[in-house]
Structure formats: C-alpha cells, structure tokens
Design a protein around this motif. Sequence first.
Motif, PDB file in Angstrom:
ATOM      1  N   TRP A  36       0.851  -1.178   0.000  1.00 45.70           N
ATOM      2  CA  TRP A  36       0.000   0.000   0.000  1.00 45.70           C
ATOM      3  C   TRP A  36       0.894   1.238   0.000  1.00 45.70           C
ATOM      4  O   TRP A  36       1.854   1.323   0.771  1.00 45.70           O
ATOM      5  N   ARG A  38       0.538   5.728  -0.332  1.00 49.12           N
ATOM      6  CA  ARG A  38      -0.426   6.809  -0.188  1.00 49.12           C
ATOM      7  C   ARG A  38       0.172   8.096  -0.742  1.00 49.12           C
ATOM      8  O   ARG A  38       1.385   8.269  -0.797  1.00 49.12           O
ATOM      9  N   ARG A  45       4.085  10.361  -3.670  1.00 46.25           N
ATOM     10  CA  ARG A  45       3.560   9.075  -3.224  1.00 46.25           C
ATOM     11  C   ARG A  45       4.591   8.410  -2.309  1.00 46.25           C
ATOM     12  O   ARG A  45       5.779   8.416  -2.588  1.00 46.25           O
ATOM     13  N   VAL A  48       3.629   2.796   2.445  1.00 44.35           N
ATOM     14  CA  VAL A  48       2.965   2.695   3.738  1.00 44.35           C
ATOM     15  C   VAL A  48       3.238   1.335   4.375  1.00 44.35           C
ATOM     16  O   VAL A  48       3.703   1.251   5.505  1.00 44.35           O
ATOM     17  N   ASP A  90      -2.660  11.115   8.306  1.00 42.60           N
ATOM     18  CA  ASP A  90      -2.872   9.921   7.489  1.00 42.60           C
ATOM     19  C   ASP A  90      -3.793  10.195   6.298  1.00 42.60           C
ATOM     20  O   ASP A  90      -3.992   9.324   5.445  1.00 42.60           O
ATOM     21  N   TYR A  94      -5.061   6.356  -0.957  1.00 38.89           N
ATOM     22  CA  TYR A  94      -4.304   5.126  -0.715  1.00 38.89           C
ATOM     23  C   TYR A  94      -4.413   4.223  -1.939  1.00 38.89           C
ATOM     24  O   TYR A  94      -5.507   3.996  -2.466  1.00 38.89           O
TER      25      TYR A  94
END
Length: 127
Positions: A36, A38, A45, A48, A90, A94
């Motif tokens: 993943w 994000r 980018r 994660v 956060d 994603y």
Amino acid sequence: QVQLVESGGGLVQAGGSLRLSCAASGRTFNLNSMSWFRQAAGKEREFVAGINWSGSSSYYADSVKGRFTISRDNTKNTVALHMNTLKPEDTAVYYCAADRILFRPGVPQEAYEYDSWGQGTQVTVSS
C-alpha cells in the motif's frame, strides 16, 4: 499485469479505524509482493506497508508502525490494510500495488518496483 481495485476508504475522526481492501485479478496474484502506498495533496507518493508473496514477511513505514497492519489472503486474491488510531496526517489517497518481480523474498519500498496499481481510495481523517 494484475488488475487491482481498492475499497474501504472514507471519512473518520482522529483516533478511529478503517479497513482498506484490494481485490486482484489477472496474472497469478500469489506470486507477487503487495504493498500500500499513499499520496497526500501536494506531496509525493510514499510507501505505507507491504507484504511478501507468501505472507511470511511484512514491512511498515515508521509513521504507521504499530498502528497499521497489512494482511493478504491468497485463496481470495485480496490484500487488506487495517488502520487504527488514525491521525489527520494519514489523510491521503491510498493505492494498492503489485510488485513487478515474482517470488521476491522481501518487499520493495520504491514505487518504480511496482507495475500494477489500483485507482486509489480516499482516506480523510478529521481532527
């Protein structure tokens, strides 16, 4: 290539939880590490969390370690990201991604190592 579709994003208050899911189809899903990433507005980018092809090893960015957990189910061709104790930082889109190399023992953290990407799902954490 693997086709990837993410789901599960949304709006949540700080301290809350969300579960993202990524469904894969196409070439053999269970031979690829999955990760993943994000991307927040105006930022690059970033990695994660990732899990290797067998599910025996997982890796996390320092910013999410202890709060996020990645898992995969090779029988269902899915990978999930369980996010707890969410913070406003956060907030991002994603993306689920599949490693371009099969049977890699570890999990790369550079975006260029991935050749299949989902369309992304928005996660917004309010303070």
